[in-house]
Design an enzyme around this catalytic site. Structure first.
Site, mmCIF file in Angstrom:
data_model
loop_
_atom_site.group_PDB
_atom_site.id
_atom_site.type_symbol
_atom_site.label_atom_id
_atom_site.label_comp_id
_atom_site.label_asym_id
_atom_site.label_seq_id
_atom_site.Cartn_x
_atom_site.Cartn_y
_atom_site.Cartn_z
ATOM 1 N N HIS A 14 1.771 4.282 -2.987
ATOM 2 C CA HIS A 14 1.779 5.753 -2.882
ATOM 3 C C HIS A 14 3.121 6.307 -3.371
ATOM 4 O O HIS A 14 3.177 7.241 -4.166
ATOM 5 C CB HIS A 14 1.641 6.195 -1.418
ATOM 6 C CG HIS A 14 0.258 6.081 -0.856
ATOM 7 N ND1 HIS A 14 -0.833 6.631 -1.469
ATOM 8 C CD2 HIS A 14 -0.198 5.505 0.288
ATOM 9 C CE1 HIS A 14 -1.921 6.380 -0.723
ATOM 10 N NE2 HIS A 14 -1.556 5.700 0.339
ATOM 11 N N ASP A 35 -7.304 7.803 2.747
ATOM 12 C CA ASP A 35 -6.857 8.265 1.420
ATOM 13 C C ASP A 35 -8.049 8.631 0.553
ATOM 14 O O ASP A 35 -8.061 9.675 -0.105
ATOM 15 C CB ASP A 35 -6.101 7.149 0.675
ATOM 16 C CG ASP A 35 -4.845 6.738 1.398
ATOM 17 O OD1 ASP A 35 -4.278 7.566 2.118
ATOM 18 O OD2 ASP A 35 -4.433 5.568 1.229
ATOM 19 N N HIS A 39 0.837 -1.201 0.000
ATOM 20 C CA HIS A 39 0.000 0.000 0.000
ATOM 21 C C HIS A 39 0.881 1.265 0.000
ATOM 22 O O HIS A 39 0.743 2.141 -0.855
ATOM 23 C CB HIS A 39 -0.919 -0.024 1.234
ATOM 24 C CG HIS A 39 -1.805 1.177 1.364
ATOM 25 N ND1 HIS A 39 -3.143 1.145 1.056
ATOM 26 C CD2 HIS A 39 -1.538 2.446 1.772
ATOM 27 C CE1 HIS A 39 -3.659 2.356 1.262
ATOM 28 N NE2 HIS A 39 -2.707 3.163 1.705
ATOM 29 N N GLU A 40 1.821 1.339 0.944
ATOM 30 C CA GLU A 40 2.693 2.515 1.031
ATOM 31 C C GLU A 40 3.617 2.592 -0.178
ATOM 32 O O GLU A 40 3.887 3.678 -0.702
ATOM 33 C CB GLU A 40 3.519 2.495 2.329
ATOM 34 C CG GLU A 40 2.686 2.581 3.601
ATOM 35 C CD GLU A 40 1.782 3.806 3.653
ATOM 36 O OE1 GLU A 40 2.144 4.854 3.089
ATOM 37 O OE2 GLU A 40 0.696 3.699 4.249
HETATM 38 ZN ZN ZN Z 1 -2.650 5.198 2.053
#
Ligand code: ZN
Length: 323
Positions: A149, A220, A145-146
């Site tokens: 980004h 988010d 997930h990170e």
């Molecule tokens: Zn996030």
């Protein structure tokens, strides 16, 4: 009711001043938009001084004031600290210095150092570091997930360079990705769209890698939707044209001027922006799938990756395009 009373009392008190008396009355508010017109008529509070968040020079000056009397190491680079604290208010900066002092004291250090400031800045913005028990599966999901980004941000031409990626939870979040922000006077449509794409990069990675969605992306999605809605309703940056369409009355005196038909068009437009941006995020990550795997593996190993290591691993970001 409270507001009416306060207003009347202020007006009564101000009427007591003779025009010849050399007296200046100052007042501060965070909501100039809801001030009663009676209060800002000529002869009353008729001058307005807007105080924005401090820019880099302002932050440096504020830091200097609050750093007085605290034992900072000579190695502390105040210019760098000021540069990295975009969006901090004066109170945030003061808070950050106090936190840094506490951290240094806890470690029995004689001086407050850059790492203390770094940790304090993150704590002020994101809450304290929380090492909670996570299953391997959760950690893996957070790493992708990170990583999502960070990679999408790295790829977007107008986004600031990645400053740090971490899968160590803070506050409510399981991980975070920080950009090294640049002071901007105004935002462009292109940069706002890129921000939405980056915010959706976490969810895009989840879906791409695990064919699954987690609740971790809710924050988010909320923030991204907020930006998209502002673009349509307030900034005139959609196909609906340059009009203010904010259907929420900001004060009890304001009436909503948006018809139900227009409200439906607004929703459709916000939807369109979000879908387009999400597709773009998926596209970027699909094209960099092997890099995403490498980055996630490194995150699982190190938990936190700072900008230098990120560049070593992925390569430098192409020169920042002018937004
Ligand atoms: Zn996030």
């Amino acid at each position: 009711d409270e507001r009416e009373q306060t207003l009347n009392q202020i007006l009564v008190e101000m009427d007591g001043f003779e025009p010849t008396e050399q007296l200046i009355v100052m007042a501060a508010t965070n909501r100039p938009d809801v001030l009663d017109p009676a209060l800002v008529r000529p002869g009353r509070f008729d001058r307005r001084v807007s105080l924005d968040l401090p820019d880099v020079e302002g932050r440096k000056a504020i830091l200097k004031i609050h750093a007085k009397g605290k034992p900072f190491s000579e190695k502390v680079d105040w210019q760098k600290v000021a540069k990295r604290t975009v969006g901090f208010s004066g109170a945030d900066l003061e808070n950050m210095l106090n936190e840094a002092a506490i951290l240094a004291a806890r470690l029995n250090k004689k001086h407050i150092d850059m790492p203390d400031l770094e940790e304090a800045a993150t704590k002020v913005k994101l809450g304290p570091e929380k090492r909670r028990l996570q299953s391997d599966e959760d950690r893996k999901m957070t790493a992708f997930h990170e990583g999502g980004h960070a990679l999408v941000s790295w790829k977007m031409p107008h986004m600031d360079p990645v400053h740090r990626i971490s899968i160590v939870g803070r506050g409510m979040s399981l991980g975070h990705t920080m950009m090294e922000p640049v002071d901007r006077v105004h935002e462009t449509k292109t940069h706002l769209l890129e921000q939405i794409i980056v915010m959706l990069g976490g969810r895009a990675a989840e879906e791409l890698v695990f064919k699954e969605m987690t609740t971790g992306a809710s924050d988010d999605i909320e923030k991204a939707t907020h930006v998209a809605r502002a673009m349509v309703e307030e900034l005139g940056m959609s196909d609906l044209g340059p009009i203010n369409l904010n259907p929420q009355p900001r004060t009890p005196y304001e009436q909503t001027s948006v018809s139900p038909e227009m409200a439906a068009k607004i929703d459709a437009e916000v939807n369109r922006i979000m879908e387009k941006c999400y597709k773009e995020a998926v596209k970027v990550l699909t094209g960099m799938r092997d890099v995403l795997d490498t980055l996630a593996a490194e995150l699982l190993k190190k938990e936190t990756i700072e900008s230098d290591d990120f560049i070593k691993l992925i390569g430098p970001k192409a020169a920042l395009a002018k937004a």
